[in-house]
Enzyme design. Structure first.
Site, short mmCIF file in Angstrom:
data_model
loop_
_atom_site.label_atom_id
_atom_site.label_comp_id
_atom_site.label_asym_id
_atom_site.label_seq_id
_atom_site.Cartn_x
_atom_site.Cartn_y
_atom_site.Cartn_z
N ASP A 95 1.02 -1.23 -0.09
CA ASP A 95 0.01 0.01 -0.04
C ASP A 95 0.82 1.36 -0.07
O ASP A 95 1.85 1.24 0.78
CB ASP A 95 -0.85 0.16 1.39
CG ASP A 95 -1.93 1.18 1.17
OD1 ASP A 95 -2.97 1.04 0.45
OD2 ASP A 95 -1.83 2.25 1.69
N GLU A 126 -4.65 2.43 -4.42
CA GLU A 126 -3.30 2.37 -4.28
C GLU A 126 -2.43 1.11 -3.62
O GLU A 126 -1.43 1.39 -3.19
CB GLU A 126 -2.74 3.82 -3.59
CG GLU A 126 -3.20 3.63 -1.82
CD GLU A 126 -4.33 3.92 -1.77
OE1 GLU A 126 -4.99 4.43 -0.47
OE2 GLU A 126 -5.35 4.04 -2.77
#
Length: 418
Positions: free
Chosen positions: A279, A323
């Site tokens: 992440d 993301e």
């Protein structure tokens, strides 16, 4: 009383010869016409069989490539016509020396048709991959190639035998015509007219055969060209269906499919399998500061680093959503997966992608959660995903820009190199 005169022997001989030659000539003409009709019927039947075979194969190939059963809607009708022509040719070739070859060729054709019928049934059930495997499998392709070679050989030999028979009957007929010319010039003239007409028909038949051959070659080239185009189009569509449009990595759909397969494989073979959840740290802050276009560019740069870092055969790097990225690492223990994750973290950090002034480090970093297991029979695949997700959550709460391993026990932060 007039004395009865005997007819000259030469006249009686000529009359007898005329009767005999006319009877023999009629018989030869009848046999010749039967043979000629038979030859035309066999040639026409063979050409139709070849055309129907190509048509059936083309329909199935187009259907399986386009995954559209409607492309083969006329398959059964064409197949029925093919069977009728095959039966006719087998019947007509009985008595010829190549009759057994024709029968064997028909059996090869029926074997190929059986494979195609099986593929057709699979397509009706929308089992496209299985149908494609049948039609593009080495066994079917080789059998079809052998059938085409045997077909060309048998057709050539059959035409040669028919031509030889035609030549023999033509010779006998010419002798008969010569005898009838000796008895009566009119018969000779009629025979010459018939011979000219026959030669014209043979030439016309040869011209038509050459024309049909040329058309078949052009058709085959077009089919091959179209098949190549369809294969390329299908390949591109397949790539698009499993690729994330922004980053070029595998998409979530492809990840789910590959992860399911690798999980079951690891379970069967009692091998470890690891998952790395990645992440981008404080990415919302990045988007808010630089804008979404720069955010997309940032994700593409990170995706390039991830793709270069995970290159083992069997590994998969995918965009999981937003993301967040995920790596499947089959056969890799947790400790090795942590080492790879640490390399990824360092490489992203080394990119020195500028972050907002309010970020923790001033550059873009990633947090990575690693889950690793040797699946047991009762384990579900989601268990490993949850462990990797929990490890990622721990990494986030541990200050970000770190790697955490969860291998079925407790979450353990990975040691960063000095």
């Amino acid at each position: 009383m007039l004395k009865h005169r005997r007819l000259p022997f030469s006249l009686l001989f000529a009359a007898a010869l005329l009767i005999l030659t006319m009877a023999a000539g009629s018989y030869v003409d009848l046999r010749y016409e039967e043979m000629h009709s038979r030859q035309l019927a066999i040639s026409t039947g063979l050409e139709k069989i070849d055309r129907f075979n190509q048509q059936l194969s083309a329909m199935l190939l187009v259907s399986v490539l386009e995954q559209n059963i409607l492309k083969s809607s006329s398959y059964q009708n064409v197949h029925a016509k093919l069977e009728l022509d095959v039966g006719m040719v087998e019947s007509l070739t009985q008595g010829l020396s190549l009759a057994d070859d024709v029968t064997a060729l028909s059996q090869e054709r029926r074997n190929l048709r059986q494979v195609e019928l099986n593929a057709y049934k699979l397509m009706e059930q929308e089992h496209w991959q299985a149908a494609r495997t049948l039609l593009f499998g080495d066994e079917y392709v080789l059998a079809r190639k052998i059938y085409e070679i045997n077909s060309e050989t048998a057709i050539g030999a059959l035409n040669g035998e028919l031509t030889t028979n035609a030549a023999r009957f033509n010779q006998i007929r010419n002798i008969s015509l010569g005898l009838r010319f000796a008895a009566l010039g009119l018969l000779f003239w009629a025979g010459m007219m018939f011979s000219q007409r026959l030669r014209h028909e043979l030439k016309e038949q040869e011209r038509l055969r050459e024309e049909i051959t040329s058309v078949n070659i052009q058709l085959e080239e077009k089919v091959q060209e179209r098949t190549a185009e369809l294969e390329e189009a299908n390949r591109k569509l397949a790539d698009l269906s499993i690729t994330d449009g922004l980053t070029g990595l595998a998409n979530r759909r492809h990840f789910d499919e590959v992860f399911k397969n690798e999980w079951h494989r690891a379970k069967r073979q009692h091998l470890p399998v690891s998952i790395a959840m990645i992440d981008v740290d404080q990415f919302k802050l990045y988007n808010d500061h630089f804008g979404h276009q720069e955010g997309d560019a940032c994700l593409r740069r990170i995706a390039a680093v991830l793709s270069e870092s995970v290159q083992r055969s069997g590994d998969l790097m995918a965009r999981y959503g937003g993301e967040e990225f995920v790596a499947i690492l089959p056969g890799m223990k947790g400790s090795d997966a942590v080492k790879m994750a640490e390399i990824i973290r360092q490489r992203v950090q080394a990119e020195k992608i500028a972050h907002s002034d309010t970020s923790l480090s001033g550059i873009v970093t990633v947090s990575i959660g690693v889950g690793s297991r040797i699946p047991q029979s009762s384990d579900a695949a989601v268990l490993l995903l949850n462990e990797a997700d929990t490890a990622l959550y721990t990494a986030k709460n541990s200050g970000r820009n770190t790697v955490v391993l969860l291998d079925g026990q407790a979450a353990v932060p990975a040691d960063k190199p000095e």
